[in-house]
Design a protein around this motif. Structure first.
Motif, PDB file in Angstrom:
ATOM      1  N   ALA A 196     -10.441  -0.564   8.420  1.00 50.59           N
ATOM      2  CA  ALA A 196      -9.078  -0.668   7.893  1.00 50.59           C
ATOM      3  C   ALA A 196      -8.263  -1.535   8.835  1.00 50.59           C
ATOM      4  O   ALA A 196      -8.365  -1.412  10.057  1.00 50.59           O
ATOM      5  CB  ALA A 196      -8.438   0.708   7.750  1.00 50.59           C
ATOM      6  N   ASP A 245       6.923   3.401   6.419  1.00 51.05           N
ATOM      7  CA  ASP A 245       5.792   2.630   5.918  1.00 51.05           C
ATOM      8  C   ASP A 245       4.645   2.631   6.932  1.00 51.05           C
ATOM      9  O   ASP A 245       3.478   2.796   6.573  1.00 51.05           O
ATOM     10  CB  ASP A 245       6.213   1.184   5.639  1.00 51.05           C
ATOM     11  CG  ASP A 245       7.039   1.049   4.371  1.00 51.05           C
ATOM     12  OD1 ASP A 245       7.083   2.005   3.585  1.00 51.05           O
ATOM     13  OD2 ASP A 245       7.637  -0.024   4.172  1.00 51.05           O
ATOM     14  N   ARG A 246       4.993   2.431   8.192  1.00 49.35           N
ATOM     15  CA  ARG A 246       3.954   2.375   9.220  1.00 49.35           C
ATOM     16  C   ARG A 246       3.234   3.709   9.358  1.00 49.35           C
ATOM     17  O   ARG A 246       1.998   3.764   9.443  1.00 49.35           O
ATOM     18  CB  ARG A 246       4.577   1.989  10.567  1.00 49.35           C
ATOM     19  CG  ARG A 246       3.558   1.834  11.700  1.00 49.35           C
ATOM     20  CD  ARG A 246       2.745   0.570  11.524  1.00 49.35           C
ATOM     21  NE  ARG A 246       1.601   0.525  12.422  1.00 49.35           N
ATOM     22  CZ  ARG A 246       0.891  -0.575  12.655  1.00 49.35           C
ATOM     23  NH1 ARG A 246       1.207  -1.703  12.060  1.00 49.35           N
ATOM     24  NH2 ARG A 246      -0.148  -0.546  13.468  1.00 49.35           N
ATOM     25  N   ALA A 279       1.004   4.184   6.398  1.00 48.32           N
ATOM     26  CA  ALA A 279      -0.140   3.284   6.474  1.00 48.32           C
ATOM     27  C   ALA A 279      -1.175   3.784   7.477  1.00 48.32           C
ATOM     28  O   ALA A 279      -2.385   3.665   7.247  1.00 48.32           O
ATOM     29  CB  ALA A 279       0.318   1.883   6.849  1.00 48.32           C
ATOM     30  N   GLU A 280      -0.720   4.343   8.593  1.00 52.12           N
ATOM     31  CA  GLU A 280      -1.658   4.893   9.579  1.00 52.12           C
ATOM     32  C   GLU A 280      -2.446   6.045   8.970  1.00 52.12           C
ATOM     33  O   GLU A 280      -3.649   6.192   9.219  1.00 52.12           O
ATOM     34  CB  GLU A 280      -0.894   5.359  10.817  1.00 52.12           C
ATOM     35  CG  GLU A 280      -0.258   4.242  11.634  1.00 52.12           C
ATOM     36  CD  GLU A 280      -1.268   3.435  12.432  1.00 52.12           C
ATOM     37  OE1 GLU A 280      -2.477   3.721  12.354  1.00 52.12           O
ATOM     38  OE2 GLU A 280      -0.838   2.498  13.135  1.00 52.12           O
ATOM     39  N   ALA A 334      -4.920   4.479   6.582  1.00 54.34           N
ATOM     40  CA  ALA A 334      -5.972   3.794   7.333  1.00 54.34           C
ATOM     41  C   ALA A 334      -6.997   4.784   7.870  1.00 54.34           C
ATOM     42  O   ALA A 334      -8.207   4.526   7.852  1.00 54.34           O
ATOM     43  CB  ALA A 334      -5.369   2.976   8.467  1.00 54.34           C
ATOM     44  N   LEU A 341      -4.468  -3.298   4.729  1.00 52.66           N
ATOM     45  CA  LEU A 341      -3.292  -2.627   4.177  1.00 52.66           C
ATOM     46  C   LEU A 341      -2.053  -3.424   4.547  1.00 52.66           C
ATOM     47  O   LEU A 341      -1.621  -3.429   5.696  1.00 52.66           O
ATOM     48  CB  LEU A 341      -3.180  -1.210   4.734  1.00 52.66           C
ATOM     49  CG  LEU A 341      -4.456  -0.348   4.667  1.00 52.66           C
ATOM     50  CD1 LEU A 341      -4.274   0.924   5.471  1.00 52.66           C
ATOM     51  CD2 LEU A 341      -4.808  -0.028   3.229  1.00 52.66           C
ATOM     52  N   VAL A 388       0.790  -1.233   0.000  1.00 54.08           N
ATOM     53  CA  VAL A 388       0.000   0.000   0.000  1.00 54.08           C
ATOM     54  C   VAL A 388       0.825   1.288   0.000  1.00 54.08           C
ATOM     55  O   VAL A 388       0.525   2.210  -0.757  1.00 54.08           O
ATOM     56  CB  VAL A 388      -0.986   0.011   1.194  1.00 54.08           C
ATOM     57  CG1 VAL A 388      -1.637   1.371   1.360  1.00 54.08           C
ATOM     58  CG2 VAL A 388      -2.052  -1.044   0.958  1.00 54.08           C
ATOM     59  N   PRO A 389       1.854   1.448   0.821  1.00 52.06           N
ATOM     60  CA  PRO A 389       2.472   2.766   0.901  1.00 52.06           C
ATOM     61  C   PRO A 389       3.233   3.183  -0.357  1.00 52.06           C
ATOM     62  O   PRO A 389       3.689   4.305  -0.459  1.00 52.06           O
ATOM     63  CB  PRO A 389       3.450   2.634   2.085  1.00 52.06           C
ATOM     64  CG  PRO A 389       3.006   1.443   2.831  1.00 52.06           C
ATOM     65  CD  PRO A 389       2.439   0.533   1.795  1.00 52.06           C
ATOM     66  N   ILE A 426      -4.215  -2.814   9.326  1.00 48.21           N
ATOM     67  CA  ILE A 426      -2.815  -2.704   8.910  1.00 48.21           C
ATOM     68  C   ILE A 426      -2.102  -4.008   9.243  1.00 48.21           C
ATOM     69  O   ILE A 426      -2.134  -4.468  10.388  1.00 48.21           O
ATOM     70  CB  ILE A 426      -2.123  -1.520   9.609  1.00 48.21           C
ATOM     71  CG1 ILE A 426      -2.808  -0.206   9.223  1.00 48.21           C
ATOM     72  CG2 ILE A 426      -0.644  -1.478   9.241  1.00 48.21           C
ATOM     73  CD1 ILE A 426      -2.258   1.008   9.949  1.00 48.21           C
ATOM     74  N   ILE A 467       1.812  -3.823   4.568  1.00 46.09           N
ATOM     75  CA  ILE A 467       2.872  -2.826   4.491  1.00 46.09           C
ATOM     76  C   ILE A 467       4.222  -3.445   4.855  1.00 46.09           C
ATOM     77  O   ILE A 467       4.297  -4.532   5.436  1.00 46.09           O
ATOM     78  CB  ILE A 467       2.592  -1.647   5.441  1.00 46.09           C
ATOM     79  CG1 ILE A 467       2.618  -2.124   6.910  1.00 46.09           C
ATOM     80  CG2 ILE A 467       1.260  -1.001   5.104  1.00 46.09           C
ATOM     81  CD1 ILE A 467       2.669  -1.001   7.914  1.00 46.09           C
TER      82      ILE A 467
END
Length: 212
Positions: free
Chosen positions: A51, A33-34, A37-38, A41, A25, A4-5, A53, A27
């Motif tokens: 969502a 990346d985290r 992704a947050e 989300a 998602l 996703v990212p 992760i 990742i």
């Protein structure tokens, strides 16, 4: 949604969320990346859907299967797999195949499901030999899925190339990432998309028509 990212992954995730899909998602394990992704989300949830992760290293087969198992453990099924997690080492397509194999049974059980593989540039000059071989094998996975499972309600599509959208430094005209994201949703939700089974849907030749 795997990968996703990176590239157009965020746009595809948000397009599916706006269409009413809960979005998982997948990742990488980097701090960046985290954080990204947050952010994605939160945007997904703002559409009124869930969502999830899930860490996943597409170069590590065990990590790929663990991510799939975590999603299935949380939600029990996957309606649409968007495979944007591509790596440039030969053989990593086997991990993508493993991901598809792990998720396919839930689609077959319900006689409904879609796999969308986002491909790299079709220009051989833009790829090294390992990447080209891996991409060719990845591309063929959709034909295999359609040949074996179309009669059981599962459809598979190739859509690309996403890097023309994510990176405008290729010396070509670019299209908005949202256009390809909308096309991915179209492929997943409209029966008319069946005419693109066993075909590669390439940007920019067909995507504009698909999303129109």
């Amino acid at each position: 949604m795997a990968g996703v990212p990176h590239g157009i992954g965020a746009d595809v995730a948000l397009a599916f969320a706006r269409d009413g899909f809960d979005v998982a998602l997948a990742i990488g394990d980097g701090a960046g990346d985290r954080a990204e992704a947050e952010r994605i989300a939160a945007a997904v949830r703002s559409s009124g859907v869930a969502a999830l992760i899930v860490p996943m290293d597409p170069s590590d087969g065990a990590s790929v299967l663990a991510a799939a198992d975590r999603i299935l453990g949380a939600w029990g099924r996957v309606d649409v797999l968007v495979n944007n997690a591509r790596t440039r080492a030969s053989g990593h397509y086997r991990h993508q195949l493993a991901l598809i194999q792990r998720l396919l049974p839930t689609m077959v059980d319900r006689a409904a499901g879609v796999v969308i593989n986002l491909l790299s540039s079709p220009d051989p000059a833009a790829q090294d030999a390992n990447d080209a071989a891996s991409q060719d094998a990845f591309r063929r996975l959709t034909n295999t899925v359609n040949a074996q499972y179309r009669g059981r309600g599962v459809r598979a599509f190739n859509l690309g190339p996403d890097e023309l959208l994510a990176d405008p430094g290729h010396g070509v005209d670019t299209l908005p990432a949202e256009l390809v994201a909308a096309s991915a949703v179209w492929l997943a939700t409209d029966a008319e998309a069946d005419r693109f089974l066993h075909k590669d849907v390439w940007v920019p030749k067909r995507v504009g028509t698909l999303a129109a």
